[in-house]
Enzyme design. Structure first.
Site, PDB file in Angstrom:
ATOM      1  N   GLY A  98       7.079   3.898   8.739  1.00  0.00           N
ATOM      2  CA  GLY A  98       7.290   2.454   8.651  1.00  0.00           C
ATOM      3  C   GLY A  98       7.851   2.047   7.298  1.00  0.00           C
ATOM      4  O   GLY A  98       8.879   1.384   7.214  1.00  0.00           O
ATOM      5  N   ALA A  99       7.166   2.447   6.241  1.00  0.00           N
ATOM      6  CA  ALA A  99       7.596   2.044   4.908  1.00  0.00           C
ATOM      7  C   ALA A  99       6.857   2.870   3.861  1.00  0.00           C
ATOM      8  O   ALA A  99       5.925   3.606   4.195  1.00  0.00           O
ATOM      9  CB  ALA A  99       7.315   0.564   4.681  1.00  0.00           C
ATOM     10  N   HIS A 125      -0.560  -1.630  -1.937  1.00  0.00           N
ATOM     11  CA  HIS A 125      -0.666  -0.267  -2.479  1.00  0.00           C
ATOM     12  C   HIS A 125      -0.432  -0.238  -3.991  1.00  0.00           C
ATOM     13  O   HIS A 125      -0.832   0.716  -4.647  1.00  0.00           O
ATOM     14  CB  HIS A 125       0.375   0.647  -1.819  1.00  0.00           C
ATOM     15  CG  HIS A 125      -0.105   1.377  -0.600  1.00  0.00           C
ATOM     16  ND1 HIS A 125      -1.321   2.026  -0.536  1.00  0.00           N
ATOM     17  CD2 HIS A 125       0.503   1.628   0.587  1.00  0.00           C
ATOM     18  CE1 HIS A 125      -1.437   2.614   0.652  1.00  0.00           C
ATOM     19  NE2 HIS A 125      -0.352   2.385   1.357  1.00  0.00           N
ATOM     20  N   GLU A 174       5.401   2.897  -0.374  1.00  0.00           N
ATOM     21  CA  GLU A 174       4.999   2.057  -1.500  1.00  0.00           C
ATOM     22  C   GLU A 174       5.452   2.544  -2.867  1.00  0.00           C
ATOM     23  O   GLU A 174       4.791   2.251  -3.870  1.00  0.00           O
ATOM     24  CB  GLU A 174       3.473   1.955  -1.492  1.00  0.00           C
ATOM     25  CG  GLU A 174       2.714   3.258  -1.867  1.00  0.00           C
ATOM     26  CD  GLU A 174       2.243   4.087  -0.674  1.00  0.00           C
ATOM     27  OE1 GLU A 174       2.816   3.928   0.417  1.00  0.00           O
ATOM     28  OE2 GLU A 174       1.313   4.894  -0.837  1.00  0.00           O
ATOM     29  N   GLU A 227      -5.200   4.724   2.001  1.00  0.00           N
ATOM     30  CA  GLU A 227      -4.693   4.161   3.252  1.00  0.00           C
ATOM     31  C   GLU A 227      -5.739   3.316   3.980  1.00  0.00           C
ATOM     32  O   GLU A 227      -5.443   2.225   4.450  1.00  0.00           O
ATOM     33  CB  GLU A 227      -4.131   5.252   4.160  1.00  0.00           C
ATOM     34  CG  GLU A 227      -2.898   5.959   3.583  1.00  0.00           C
ATOM     35  CD  GLU A 227      -1.744   5.010   3.241  1.00  0.00           C
ATOM     36  OE1 GLU A 227      -1.750   3.845   3.676  1.00  0.00           O
ATOM     37  OE2 GLU A 227      -0.830   5.451   2.510  1.00  0.00           O
ATOM     38  N   HIS A 284       1.059  -4.648   3.192  1.00  0.00           N
ATOM     39  CA  HIS A 284       0.463  -3.316   3.042  1.00  0.00           C
ATOM     40  C   HIS A 284       1.105  -2.569   1.868  1.00  0.00           C
ATOM     41  O   HIS A 284       0.404  -2.077   0.979  1.00  0.00           O
ATOM     42  CB  HIS A 284       0.645  -2.538   4.349  1.00  0.00           C
ATOM     43  CG  HIS A 284       0.093  -1.153   4.319  1.00  0.00           C
ATOM     44  ND1 HIS A 284      -1.156  -0.843   4.803  1.00  0.00           N
ATOM     45  CD2 HIS A 284       0.608   0.022   3.853  1.00  0.00           C
ATOM     46  CE1 HIS A 284      -1.384   0.441   4.642  1.00  0.00           C
ATOM     47  NE2 HIS A 284      -0.324   0.995   4.075  1.00  0.00           N
ATOM     48  N   GLU A 285       2.420  -2.497   1.854  1.00  0.00           N
ATOM     49  CA  GLU A 285       3.094  -1.738   0.799  1.00  0.00           C
ATOM     50  C   GLU A 285       2.869  -2.402  -0.557  1.00  0.00           C
ATOM     51  O   GLU A 285       2.652  -1.731  -1.564  1.00  0.00           O
ATOM     52  CB  GLU A 285       4.592  -1.589   1.082  1.00  0.00           C
ATOM     53  CG  GLU A 285       4.932  -0.980   2.447  1.00  0.00           C
ATOM     54  CD  GLU A 285       4.197   0.307   2.775  1.00  0.00           C
ATOM     55  OE1 GLU A 285       3.840   1.052   1.844  1.00  0.00           O
ATOM     56  OE2 GLU A 285       3.955   0.567   3.977  1.00  0.00           O
TER      57      GLU A 285
HETATM   58  N1  ARG Z   1       2.178   5.686   2.345  1.00  0.00           N
HETATM   59  C1  ARG Z   1       3.006   5.145   3.376  1.00  0.00           C
HETATM   60  C2  ARG Z   1       2.294   3.918   3.918  1.00  0.00           C
HETATM   61  O1  ARG Z   1       1.148   3.952   4.251  1.00  0.00           O
HETATM   62  C3  ARG Z   1       3.292   6.086   4.487  1.00  0.00           C
HETATM   63  C4  ARG Z   1       3.977   7.328   4.088  1.00  0.00           C
HETATM   64  C5  ARG Z   1       3.937   8.320   5.161  1.00  0.00           C
HETATM   65  N2  ARG Z   1       4.593   9.511   4.774  1.00  0.00           N
HETATM   66  C6  ARG Z   1       4.483  10.656   5.451  1.00  0.00           C
HETATM   67  N3  ARG Z   1       5.097  11.677   5.015  1.00  0.00           N
HETATM   68  N4  ARG Z   1       3.773  10.790   6.514  1.00  0.00           N
HETATM   69  O2  ARG Z   1       2.845   2.874   4.002  1.00  0.00           O
HETATM   70 ZN    ZN Z   2      -0.178   2.861   3.381  1.00  0.00          ZN
END
Ligand code: ARG
Ligand code: ZN
Length: 844
Positions: free
Chosen positions: A248-249, A288, A251, A307, A284-285
């Protein structure tokens, strides 16, 4: 190769400062690094190891002297002094050839990065682990108009830009973007007076889709100041939209990178649900920045530390911005659909896993959503004031550190004097606890008897009792609340709680607001559920009562061939007619359990789910309900048309949701006439898409399929919806065929994760189609996962979860799925990512 939490050791060397220079070139980008290392006093080891994958090492130096490190597939080792020293290296990488979308890659001609969890090692040699934090300075050399990295811009000239991020960070938060982008600018003044420049960067042509995301960003910044006392800490905050993105995105410090589907929004192209999701992901981002970046994770086993907490924070934000009950109900629907499914199958794992092969496979509903539920329970147990005190202590004590779940729980213990050792089981025990309830009433005393049990999960046969906060209220026979919400704290395997001084036997409302992520089991009857649906003061349990009625009626239809349940139909009608209820709530309460939820419930109750029978029962009930609502549906439809100019706010979204629920019923009786009129007159995507879905379901979609495509063929996010809906709404016997046909469409591409998911992911979202008796659904999905794996293992591996429920089904289906899983596993050079997922599913 499996990695264990218990094997953690501190790094041998720490990073003080990092200087990176990027000479951008699509096929041959040079990355020049200069890193100041020092021995870590907390480690006895002096072995110098740097991660590195797919890098061509051009040269390396230690304190200015050329060295020849020992190279392996995973990185390098080298002799270094037992004292501070400077490491320099030059490597070459190929962004254009990077189809895995991890590390530095290209998307539509722009450079971008994704480093979490372990992508930085594909950019240069580095100790790529979150407990190594350094201060980064980055110079980018390239012809692109826009050159971005983390932190503040310190220099810019012809063909270069230099960025400095004063906050020490792990490599997974590094980011770089370069391209001919345009920005939607704004500003924000923090409460202590820092002027922050805000930008959303997009491809030319998308400028008109940034305003909503920008408003969401400013709201998030203000909310975090007000609610958590957290301020932004740089002079600029950049957000970039990228079309090809696995998640999705992300941070990254000061430079959040978004899947364009999670930030671009307009009335014409985005639904109300898209708007709400974009607002939540922006938040959310942004959140973070404190919970993730300023305080990060010691190792990837601690992923839920950032998370779970950040999901919890973004759900509080959405509850504040919109309707709290509607947000809670929607979150629980999603939790049950994704997390309970995971927790009750072969992929079950604790919120804090204890081992993994590929960490990317653990960005799961359990880590994120159950992780957030655990924080919600903690907050309930200690109360709002103590929660605030503990979280303040967390920020004060751990700012700038890489932490563990132990650190997190310790601030709660220190702030409240509570012992949280039993509560900690929520982090280590996998599986959804079953909470069985019985009750009795004698001489004015009402007693609730609870029993908890968590079924075995892979690798965990025995479970100990967990701390379960149970919110309970009691209603009197007239429907008035005789005992307001009270928190029962269950800690034993079996425990009873009494309520005294009652005049009559009450009706209990248990697990209000879904106060714990458990499966509640209680013998009850339709009359009591209808009573709770009518009278419960707790919106979640009011909704739940209606849901249970619908679900159990459907189970009766599936198992015993019963007719649609009149108790449900009448109760739904009464509820839907009640204008004192929020339209958004009513729309949610008219939603029926999904095919997958029904399959799970049947399985829990000892039946083998038949996907076709589930589909048939839902169709029959929808039809009966449409007839039952023959008078009301057109009235609701007319009453809740929004006259005001479009706004994606909670109020208008709720009205549209209810009107479109009514449209669904109308379509069942008029064959799509009303939906056709709505399609023609729609001035926003919510209305257009609802009409389109109805036409498809009524088998009247052919014309709309063509018109929709012609109207939107230049907009890839809308075309994703076009692909998806045709498959999701295909009849069970057509779903696999439709999917295969759409993979032959010129606009289908295996290279774009959104497009791939909108076709192959959509097939899995049509359970009766995916599980159709011949097994063609299984074969189509397996074919495409095998094709995707060598290009993009991360996305291929994630999508294997479509098979995670296979043990629920009959022998024939199990055998067909096993064949496909074995076929995937036998694929030459299958990635570790997909190998791990498929073997866990196959053997779990
Ligand atoms: N930290 C990011 C978020 O929660 C997601 C990153 C996921 N990355 C991955 N390699 N699975 O917004
Ligand atoms: Zn996250």
């Amino acid at each position: 190769q499996t990695i264990y939490l218990s094997d953690y050791t501190p790094p041998a060397f720490l990073v003080e400062e990092v200087h990176l220079t990027f000479r951008l070139n699509p096929k041959k980008t040079r990355v020049i690094s200069k890193i100041r290392f020092k021995p870590n006093p907390a480690s006895k080891s002096r072995d110098f190891f740097l991660h590195g994958e797919g890098l061509r090492l051009v040269s390396a130096r230690v304190d200015g002297q050329a060295v020849e490190p020992e190279l392996t597939d995973e990185g390098l080792t080298c002799a270094v002094p037992d004292a501070p020293f400077v490491w320099e290296a030059e490597v070459e990488i190929d962004p254009q050839g990077n189809t895995a979308l991890e590390g530095l890659y290209m998307s539509n001609g722009m450079y971008c990065t994704q480093c979490e969890a372990e992508g930085f090692r594909k950019i240069t040699y580095y100790p790529d682990r979150p407990d190594v934090m350094g201060v980064f300075t980055v110079r980018i050399e390239g012809d692109e108009k826009v050159l971005l990295s983390n932190g503040n811009l310190v220099a810019k000239g012809d063909g270069f830009a230099e960025w400095h991020d004063p906050w020490p960070k792990p490599a997974y938060l590094f980011a770089l973007v370069a391209g001919d982008l345009v920005n939607h600018p704004d500003r924000f003044t923090t409460r202590s007076g820092r002027e922050v420049e805000l930008n959303i960067w997009v491809r030319p042509g998308d400028e008109g889709k940034c305003a909503f995301g920008m408003e969401a960003l400013k709201k998030s910044m203000a909310w975090d100041e007000k609610t958590y006392g957290r301020e932004y800490d740089l002079d600029v905050f950049n957000v970039v939209a990228v079309d090809d993105f696995n998640m999705g995105a992300m941070e990254n410090k000061g430079l959040n990178i978004f899947n364009s589907s999670c930030v671009l929004a307009s009335q014409e192209t985005s639904t109300d649900a898209n708007f709400e999701r974009i607002e939540a992901i922006i938040a959310h981002e942004y959140f973070h920045n404190w919970t993730g970046n300023r305080i990060t994770c010691r190792d990837w086993f601690q992923l839920c530390l950032k998370e779970g907490l950040t999901v919890f924070r973004d759900s509080e934000f959405t509850a504040d911005m919109r309707s709290a009950p509607v947000k809670r109900i929607s979150d629980v629907i999603a939790l049950r659909a994704r997390q309970f499914r995971e927790d009750n199958g072969p992929l079950a794992h604790p919120v804090r896993p204890e081992s993994f092969v590929e960490i990317n496979n653990f960005y799961t509903a359990t880590v994120y959503e159950k992780g957030a539920e655990v924080i919600g329970m903690l907050k309930r147990l200690v109360g709002d004031a103590a929660y605030a005190k503990a979280v303040d202590l967390y920020f004060e004590r751990h700012d700038g550190q890489a932490c563990t779940i132990e650190d997190w729980l310790k601030v709660f213990e220190d702030a409240t004097g509570r012992d949280l050792s039993q509560f900690k089981r929520w982090y280590s025990q996998a599986g959804t606890p079953r909470l069985r309830v019985t009750d009795d009433f004698k001489d004015g005393t009402y007693t609730l008897h609870f029993e908890q049990e968590t079924p075995p999960t892979p690798g965990q046969d025995e479970k100990a009792p967990q701390v379960i906060p149970i919110a309970v209220g009691l209603l009197g026979p007239n429907g008035d609340e005789v005992v307001e919400t009270r928190f029962l704290e269950m800690t034993e395997a079996k425990q009873s709680f009494t309520f005294e001084g009652l005049g009559a036997r009450p009706v209990p409302s248990i697990l209000r607001d879904f106060s714990a992520p458990v499966i509640l089991e209680r013998e009850t009857d339709n009359a009591e559920r209808a009573f709770l649906l009518a009278h419960d003061t707790d919106p979640f349990n009011k909704w739940e009562a209606g849901r249970d009625l619908a679900r159990d009626g459907l189970i009766e239809m599936i198992v015993n061939g019963a007719a649609p349940d009149d108790a449900y139909l009448d109760a739904a009608l009464t509820m839907a007619r009640d204008d004192t209820l929020d339209p958004a709530f009513r729309a949610l309460a008219l939603g029926l359990p999904s095919q997958d939820e029904l399959a799970q419930t049947l399985h829990e109750r000892g039946h083998t789910p038949d996907p076709q029978a589930i589909w048939d029962a839902l169709e029959t009930l929808r039809h009966a309900r449409a007839e039952h609502f023959q008078d009301l549906a057109p009235r609701l439809y007319a009453q809740y048309q929004v006259a005001k100019p479009y706004a994606p706010d909670a109020e208008q979204s709720g009205a549209r949701a209810l009107a479109n629920a009514a449209l669904g019923m109308i379509t069942r009786l008029d064959g799509g006439a009303q939906a056709g009129r709505q399609y023609d007159s729609a001035d926003n995507m919510t209305q257009q898409l609802a009409a389109f879905s109805n036409l498809l379901q009524a088998g009247q979609g052919q014309d709309a399929v063509t018109r929709f495509y012609d109207q939107w063929k230049e907009d890839r996010l809308v075309i994703d919806k076009w692909f998806m809906l045709q498959i999701v709404h295909a009849a069970p016997e057509d779903a696999a065929k439709t999917t295969e046909a759409l993979t032959q469409h010129p606009d289908f591409t295996i290279r774009n994760p959104n497009r791939f998911r909108s076709v192959l992911g959509a097939l899995a979202m049509n359970p009766a189609g995916f599980h159709h008796a011949g097994g063609e659904g299984y074969r189509v999905l397996a074919d495409w996962l095998i094709a995707l794996d060598p290009l993009n293992p991360q996305t291929a591996a994630r999508m294997c979860s479509a098979f995670e429920t296979w043990k629920r089904y009959d022998r024939e289906r199990q055998a067909m799925i096993a064949d496909q899983l074995d076929r995937i596993l036998a694929t030459k050079d299958l990635s570790p990512d997909t190998t791990e997922m498929v073997s866990r599913i196959r053997n779990g």
